[in-house]
Design a protein around this motif. Structure first.
Motif, PDB file in Angstrom:
ATOM      1  N   VAL A   1       8.373  -4.355 -55.499  1.00 28.01           N
ATOM      2  CA  VAL A   1       8.361  -4.990 -56.753  1.00 28.01           C
ATOM      3  C   VAL A   1       9.794  -5.019 -57.285  1.00 28.01           C
ATOM      4  O   VAL A   1      10.329  -5.944 -57.759  1.00 28.01           O
ATOM      5  CB  VAL A   1       7.175  -4.599 -57.572  1.00 28.01           C
ATOM      6  CG1 VAL A   1       7.334  -5.237 -59.232  1.00 28.01           C
ATOM      7  CG2 VAL A   1       5.791  -4.635 -57.329  1.00 28.01           C
ATOM      8  N   CYS A   2      10.251  -4.029 -57.408  1.00 28.82           N
ATOM      9  CA  CYS A   2      11.880  -3.903 -57.903  1.00 28.82           C
ATOM     10  C   CYS A   2      12.586  -4.813 -56.781  1.00 28.82           C
ATOM     11  O   CYS A   2      13.475  -5.316 -57.628  1.00 28.82           O
ATOM     12  CB  CYS A   2      12.350  -2.285 -57.789  1.00 28.82           C
ATOM     13  SG  CYS A   2      11.140  -1.262 -59.156  1.00 28.82           S
ATOM     14  N   LYS A   3      12.454  -4.672 -55.678  1.00 26.58           N
ATOM     15  CA  LYS A   3      13.507  -5.382 -54.732  1.00 26.58           C
ATOM     16  C   LYS A   3      13.253  -7.021 -55.001  1.00 26.58           C
ATOM     17  O   LYS A   3      14.059  -7.639 -55.292  1.00 26.58           O
ATOM     18  CB  LYS A   3      13.060  -4.856 -53.482  1.00 26.58           C
ATOM     19  CG  LYS A   3      13.872  -5.895 -52.189  1.00 26.58           C
ATOM     20  CD  LYS A   3      13.585  -5.026 -50.820  1.00 26.58           C
ATOM     21  CE  LYS A   3      14.404  -5.907 -49.795  1.00 26.58           C
ATOM     22  NZ  LYS A   3      14.061  -5.600 -48.619  1.00 26.58           N
ATOM     23  N   LEU A  10      17.185 -10.969 -61.476  1.00 26.86           N
ATOM     24  CA  LEU A  10      17.111 -10.034 -62.733  1.00 26.86           C
ATOM     25  C   LEU A  10      17.894  -8.818 -62.495  1.00 26.86           C
ATOM     26  O   LEU A  10      18.139  -8.381 -61.419  1.00 26.86           O
ATOM     27  CB  LEU A  10      15.455  -9.483 -62.709  1.00 26.86           C
ATOM     28  CG  LEU A  10      14.610 -10.343 -63.495  1.00 26.86           C
ATOM     29  CD1 LEU A  10      13.229  -9.700 -63.543  1.00 26.86           C
ATOM     30  CD2 LEU A  10      14.929 -10.850 -64.686  1.00 26.86           C
ATOM     31  N   THR A  11      18.409  -8.414 -63.628  1.00 29.27           N
ATOM     32  CA  THR A  11      19.310  -7.316 -63.573  1.00 29.27           C
ATOM     33  C   THR A  11      18.715  -6.089 -64.552  1.00 29.27           C
ATOM     34  O   THR A  11      19.293  -5.021 -64.371  1.00 29.27           O
ATOM     35  CB  THR A  11      20.717  -7.533 -64.005  1.00 29.27           C
ATOM     36  OG1 THR A  11      20.793  -8.195 -65.272  1.00 29.27           O
ATOM     37  CG2 THR A  11      21.499  -8.353 -62.996  1.00 29.27           C
ATOM     38  N   VAL A  12      17.985  -6.484 -65.437  1.00 37.92           N
ATOM     39  CA  VAL A  12      17.333  -5.722 -66.319  1.00 37.92           C
ATOM     40  C   VAL A  12      15.888  -6.086 -66.443  1.00 37.92           C
ATOM     41  O   VAL A  12      15.521  -7.220 -66.692  1.00 37.92           O
ATOM     42  CB  VAL A  12      18.009  -5.702 -67.570  1.00 37.92           C
ATOM     43  CG1 VAL A  12      17.122  -4.547 -68.646  1.00 37.92           C
ATOM     44  CG2 VAL A  12      19.462  -5.185 -67.687  1.00 37.92           C
ATOM     45  N   ASP A 159      12.697   5.309 -62.034  1.00 37.99           N
ATOM     46  CA  ASP A 159      14.024   5.082 -61.800  1.00 37.99           C
ATOM     47  C   ASP A 159      14.625   5.111 -60.332  1.00 37.99           C
ATOM     48  O   ASP A 159      15.524   4.327 -60.050  1.00 37.99           O
ATOM     49  CB  ASP A 159      14.431   6.300 -62.705  1.00 37.99           C
ATOM     50  CG  ASP A 159      15.926   5.936 -62.756  1.00 37.99           C
ATOM     51  OD1 ASP A 159      16.321   5.066 -63.735  1.00 37.99           O
ATOM     52  OD2 ASP A 159      16.717   7.203 -62.626  1.00 37.99           O
ATOM     53  N   ARG A 160      13.926   5.869 -59.700  1.00 36.92           N
ATOM     54  CA  ARG A 160      14.440   5.629 -58.111  1.00 36.92           C
ATOM     55  C   ARG A 160      14.102   4.403 -57.639  1.00 36.92           C
ATOM     56  O   ARG A 160      15.091   3.809 -56.855  1.00 36.92           O
ATOM     57  CB  ARG A 160      13.622   6.670 -57.349  1.00 36.92           C
ATOM     58  CG  ARG A 160      13.890   8.318 -57.539  1.00 36.92           C
ATOM     59  CD  ARG A 160      13.076   9.169 -56.943  1.00 36.92           C
ATOM     60  NE  ARG A 160      13.577  10.749 -56.984  1.00 36.92           N
ATOM     61  CZ  ARG A 160      12.955  11.788 -56.907  1.00 36.92           C
ATOM     62  NH1 ARG A 160      11.873  11.562 -56.290  1.00 36.92           N
ATOM     63  NH2 ARG A 160      13.367  12.960 -56.828  1.00 36.92           N
ATOM     64  N   GLY A 166      19.487  -1.398 -57.619  1.00 37.97           N
ATOM     65  CA  GLY A 166      20.449  -1.902 -58.499  1.00 37.97           C
ATOM     66  C   GLY A 166      19.715  -2.570 -59.737  1.00 37.97           C
ATOM     67  O   GLY A 166      20.362  -3.348 -60.514  1.00 37.97           O
ATOM     68  N   LEU A 167      18.507  -2.324 -60.001  1.00 36.04           N
ATOM     69  CA  LEU A 167      17.714  -2.806 -61.185  1.00 36.04           C
ATOM     70  C   LEU A 167      17.767  -1.959 -62.123  1.00 36.04           C
ATOM     71  O   LEU A 167      17.372  -0.882 -62.141  1.00 36.04           O
ATOM     72  CB  LEU A 167      16.262  -3.222 -60.620  1.00 36.04           C
ATOM     73  CG  LEU A 167      15.480  -3.858 -61.587  1.00 36.04           C
ATOM     74  CD1 LEU A 167      16.096  -5.298 -62.176  1.00 36.04           C
ATOM     75  CD2 LEU A 167      13.885  -3.950 -61.225  1.00 36.04           C
TER      76      LEU A 167
END
Length: 278
Positions: A1-3, A10-12, A159-160, A166-167
């Motif tokens: 999902v983060c990827k 998105l950056t944040v 966080d990991r 890099g998000l």
């Protein structure tokens, strides 16, 4: 999902972390106090007898009864209850037993000398932090989760995952103002007395009703579980067996290879479900 989020530009991103711990979202805040209320009045010797009677029947046999009720993994849950019947003497100890996968007295670690020594047992934490005696059971569990589970598991995991691509993530519920408001809210504005899908995070739900249709809000809590129990017995079996190889365990010198082998064999035979331990 983060990827996927990062690749979309998105950056944040905002996360919902902390809402369960602050506003009573986990089911253990309801059934934990219920369990304690049911067992706390029983004499300890009677609790030991009941625990023994439950544990002499393997979980897979109890599952036959659970299938009729129906309750998923009934035997496993009953055996966990049996362990708590004979080992907990306070609601705080019950909380630590609920989150502890190694509740048996047997220790999987070898007798190695660690410097500094492991000091994260429930007994050590209970001695270090003295919560007010008038704090209700569900609130005590929320506090313990905020101190332990939230930073050491939930926030670490997010966080990991996010920073690996890099998000940046932000947790609005952990803003100190929100945290202070949650701490002042009466428990019955977090967890209602009705045992249904709406009994958790009552205050948050009523804020959300203003913006989102109720049928999207009033749903059972759903985690992010994956069928790793079956995967360990199937496609992930070679991978797991390589990691749990007796020679490798012996050479590493940290874990008791006899206990590891026993748990692994019991899991493969379907006698027990040892997924969390494994």
């Amino acid at each position: 999902v983060c990827k996927e989020a990062r690749q979309s530009g998105l950056t944040v991103a905002l996360t919902g972390d902390g809402a369960d711990e602050l506003f009573g979202g986990y089911i253990r805040y309801t059934y934990g106090p219920d369990i304690w209320n049911k067992i706390s009045f029983l004499p300890i010797h009677l609790r030991h007898v009941l625990s023994y009677l439950i544990k002499i029947i393997p979980p897979n046999k109890w599952d036959l009864i659970g299938f009729l009720l129906p309750i998923n993994q009934f035997g496993q849950k009953l055996h966990k209850l049996a362990l708590r019947l004979s080992s907990v003497n306070s609601v705080d100890e019950l909380y630590f037993s609920l989150i502890n996968e190694w509740e048996e007295s047997v220790n999987a670690l070898t007798n190695i000398k660690l410097d500094p020594p492991l000091q994260y047992s429930s007994e050590n934490i209970l001695r270090r932090i003295d919560l007010p005696k008038d704090t209700v059971a569900s609130e005590r569990m929320m506090i313990w989760d905020s101190i332990n589970y939230l930073p050491n598991d939930i926030l670490t995991k997010v966080d990991r995952a996010a920073m690996s691509v890099g998000l940046e993530t932000r947790a609005p519920y952990l803003n100190h103002n929100v945290f202070q408001i949650a701490a002042r809210l009466p428990t019955d504005l977090k967890i209602t007395t009705k045992h249904n899908i709406n009994n958790a995070k009552w205050a948050l739900r009523h804020v959300l009703y203003k913006y989102v249709p109720k049928n999207l809000v009033d749903r059972p809590k759903s985690g992010f579980g994956i069928p790793i129990t079956d995967w360990l017995r199937g496609p992930l079996k070679p991978w797991a067996e390589d990691l749990l190889n007796i020679r490798k365990i012996k050479n590493q010198g940290f874990l008791n290879h006899n206990i590891v082998s026993r748990l692994w064999n019991e899991h493969l035979s379907r006698k027990y479900n040892h997924t969390p331990k494994i």
